[in-house]
Design a protein around this motif. Structure first.
Motif, short mmCIF file in Angstrom:
data_model
loop_
_atom_site.label_atom_id
_atom_site.label_comp_id
_atom_site.label_asym_id
_atom_site.label_seq_id
_atom_site.Cartn_x
_atom_site.Cartn_y
_atom_site.Cartn_z
N ALA A 1 0.84 -1.20 0.00
CA ALA A 1 0.00 0.00 0.00
C ALA A 1 0.87 1.25 0.00
O ALA A 1 1.86 1.33 0.74
N LYS A 2 0.50 2.23 -0.83
CA LYS A 2 1.28 3.45 -0.95
C LYS A 2 0.38 4.68 -0.83
O LYS A 2 -0.76 4.67 -1.28
N ASN A 3 0.95 5.71 -0.22
CA ASN A 3 0.30 7.01 -0.16
C ASN A 3 0.74 7.91 -1.30
O ASN A 3 0.22 9.00 -1.47
N ARG A 4 1.73 7.44 -2.05
CA ARG A 4 2.23 8.21 -3.19
C ARG A 4 1.89 7.50 -4.49
O ARG A 4 1.27 6.45 -4.48
N LEU B 1 3.31 -9.85 -6.85
CA LEU B 1 3.58 -8.62 -6.10
C LEU B 1 2.92 -7.47 -6.86
O LEU B 1 3.07 -7.35 -8.08
N ALA B 2 2.19 -6.64 -6.13
CA ALA B 2 1.51 -5.51 -6.77
C ALA B 2 1.41 -4.35 -5.78
O ALA B 2 1.48 -4.54 -4.56
N LEU B 3 1.24 -3.16 -6.33
CA LEU B 3 1.05 -1.95 -5.54
C LEU B 3 -0.42 -1.55 -5.57
O LEU B 3 -1.08 -1.68 -6.60
N MET B 4 -0.93 -1.05 -4.45
CA MET B 4 -2.29 -0.54 -4.40
C MET B 4 -2.31 0.78 -3.64
O MET B 4 -1.39 1.09 -2.88
N ARG B 5 -3.35 1.54 -3.85
CA ARG B 5 -3.49 2.80 -3.13
C ARG B 5 -3.88 2.50 -1.68
O ARG B 5 -4.76 1.68 -1.42
N TYR B 6 -3.24 3.22 -0.75
CA TYR B 6 -3.56 3.02 0.66
C TYR B 6 -5.00 3.46 0.95
O TYR B 6 -5.70 2.83 1.75
N ARG B 7 -5.45 4.50 0.26
CA ARG B 7 -6.83 4.95 0.49
C ARG B 7 -7.84 3.89 0.03
O ARG B 7 -8.91 3.76 0.62
N ASP B 8 -7.48 3.12 -1.00
CA ASP B 8 -8.37 2.03 -1.43
C ASP B 8 -8.46 0.95 -0.36
O ASP B 8 -9.54 0.38 -0.13
N ALA C 1 -11.74 -0.32 1.61
CA ALA C 1 -12.12 -1.74 1.66
C ALA C 1 -12.33 -2.20 3.09
O ALA C 1 -13.24 -3.00 3.36
N GLN C 2 -11.51 -1.71 4.02
CA GLN C 2 -11.68 -2.08 5.43
C GLN C 2 -13.04 -1.62 5.96
O GLN C 2 -13.70 -2.35 6.71
N GLN C 3 -13.45 -0.42 5.56
CA GLN C 3 -14.75 0.08 6.01
C GLN C 3 -15.89 -0.74 5.43
O GLN C 3 -16.92 -0.96 6.09
#
Length: 536
Positions: free
Chosen positions: A111-114, A133-140, A144-146
């Motif tokens: 997860a990334k903020n950038r 291995l993959a990158l995802m948006r931290y906001r996503d 998803a947690q919510q």
């Protein structure tokens, strides 16, 4: 003023293409619902399934409290047989992946903020990593947690998409139809002028009574191209200011062009007009209604110009009208002017696409930088790299000088951000001016089969097909004039040569306004406007 507007708009109208990206989809679900999110991966490093059905589902473990640079404090039982999401940290991605697979993880999400940039590592590390291995948006992930809480099941898949996207066929159709209609319109106007006995306007302005503007002087053509170069360089250095001026000019010019096109259609189908006078003003109800419609369309585009989902339809509509009206209004007086103008613009296009990257700081050509805007860093990423913003970005202003059609076969790309196939207006207008000249020449020689017009349109179609073929094979945007100019010029020359009409084709007609320093085009002693018994 008209010439200045022409230079401003035409100088920015050249081809760009879509980018070869590496986006994929993260499918998260539980027993009752599911959602999908954008992820970025490296298909040559850690390939993943091509379809959702073929992808393996794993429970997701939340380890965003750590960057997983080492396995200390983490029990293998927590990660074994599961997908894990960690935070992006100081250590490299291959190190995280090696730690994760040693602890038994099946998939690693970072997860990334950038911005999300295609994952990479040093060459020796690639063979050590065996899990996706993959990158995802931290906001996503927070979203998803919510939605799902802790009971998340995930699948990773990258839907394949063909490089030959249907959007390319749409772009090709738009371009060939616009060029054909523009050339036909120019020829029809020329036929009406000759039938009415109008031999063109006089004076230094070189304008016919119909409002057409003729380019007849090689010097003026050179000055015109030089001004285009200057305008492009100014846009490169002062983009953030000049872009709004270009947008305002486009709204005015395209609304006027759309009015001209619709009015011509109404006139052709015999739609009557209701004329009335207010004081000293003579008005037409049809003109008032058309003006209201055209201005409204231009205003809607101006207000919602950054709404990618649907505004491209209005931009393409206004763009087609602009190109049609331009081809009908701007006339090249002879084939010599066509050769000079198209050759100079070919050099201009190639130089600003292929040569200028050697002089810019970021290695991006001036043409691409201006056409996409300085803030479109993700779209300008080259080769097999892609950059996706980690946070919602304020819309950046783009120049309205391209036809845009969204890619239809790229679900992952459109989830991460809409991708477009793009064609600059200049790749329609510049060859279109030659097509229009060929159409008018057919009228001058009374060619019933319109041999020059048809052959030039066919050459344009072949040039466009070759342009897209090279673009798809190379994976890079191409300066379309590199292919369109030779195809159209050579084809027109061959037709004129085979028909024994090169001299007339090169010199043009006699009603054009000439510089005082030039000799008349008719042979000495000739006072009529016939060539070998046919009206020219």
């Amino acid at each position: 003023m008209e010439g200045a507007v022409t230079v401003v708009l035409v100088s920015l109208m050249f081809v760009l293409s879509e980018i070869n990206c590496q986006e994929a989809i993260l499918h998260i679900s539980n027993e009752s619902t599911d959602r999908e999110y954008c992820i970025v991966y490296n298909h040559s490093w850690t390939p993943i399934s091509a379809t959702l059905d073929a992808a393996t589902e794993y429970p997701l473990v939340n380890l965003t409290s750590t960057s997983l640079c080492n396995g200390s404090g983490i029990s293998p039982d927590v990660m074994k047989g599961k997908a894990v999401v960690v935070m992006h940290g100081d250590c490299n991605m291959s190190q995280k992946a090696i730690v994760a697979q040693k602890l038994g993880a099946t998939t690693l999400l970072i997860a990334k903020n950038r911005s999300l940039v295609t994952p990479s590592a040093i060459e020796s590390e690639y063979a050590k990593v065996h899990i996706p291995l993959a990158l995802m948006r931290y906001r996503d992930f927070l979203e998803a947690q919510q939605v799902f809480g802790e009971g998340m099941q995930v699948k990773l898949y990258a839907p394949p998409y063909s490089k030959i996207d249907p959007s390319i066929a749409v772009i090709l159709l738009i371009s060939i139809v616009t060029v054909t209609l523009g050339g036909f319109w120019s020829g029809a106007c020329e036929r009406d002028r000759l039938n009415s006995g109008d031999t063109g306007g006089g004076g230094g302005e070189n304008k016919a009574d119909s409002g057409e503007l003729f380019l007849y002087s090689p010097l003026k053509v050179v000055i015109f191209v030089a001004m285009m170069c200057g305008m492009l360089v100014l846009m490169y250095f002062f983009y953030n200011v000049l872009v709004y001026i270009i947008i305002a000019i486009f709204c005015l010019a395209s609304a006027s062009a759309l009015f001209s096109c619709l009015d011509a259609v109404m006139e052709k189908i015999g739609c009557g007009t209701l004329n009335f006078s207010i004081q000293n003003w003579n008005l037409s109800l049809r003109s008032l209604l058309l003006s209201a419609v055209c201005i409204s369309i231009a205003v809607v585009w101006g207000v919602y110009r950054n709404e990618d989902r649907w505004i491209w339809i209005l931009q393409d509509l206004l763009g087609v009208a602009f190109c049609l009206n331009f081809m009908k209004t701007i006339s090249l007086s002879n084939f010599k002017i066509c050769v000079i103008l198209l050759s100079l613009l070919l050099v201009y296009d190639v130089f600003f696409v292929f040569i200028t990257p050697f002089f810019t700081k970021n290695g991006v050509s001036i043409m691409v930088q201006v056409a996409l805007g300085p803030d479109a860093s993700g779209e300008k990423t080259q080769g097999n790299m892609v950059e996706i913003p980690a946070e919602p970005q304020a819309p950046f202003e783009k120049l309205p000088v391209v036809m845009r059609v969204p890619r239809f076969s790229a679900p992952a790309q459109n989830l991460c951000g809409m991708q477009f196939s793009i064609l600059g207006y200049g790749d329609i207008i510049v060859p279109g001016l030659l097509v229009a000249y060929c159409s008018r020449f057919d009228v001058w020689i009374n060619s019933r089969r319109k041999i020059y017009f048809v052959s030039c349109c066919f050459a344009y179609l072949l040039g466009m097909i070759l342009t897209f073929a090279v673009m798809l094979l190379s994976g890079m945007g191409q300066p379309a004039l590199l292919y369109l100019v030779p195809f159209t010029l050579i084809t027109s020359s061959v037709v004129a040569g085979c028909r024994g009409e090169m001299r007339q084709f090169w010199a043009g007609t006699t009603y054009e306004v000439l510089d005082s320093s030039r000799e008349p085009l008719l042979p000495e002693g000739r006072t009529d406007c016939t060539v070998e018994g046919e009206r020219c």
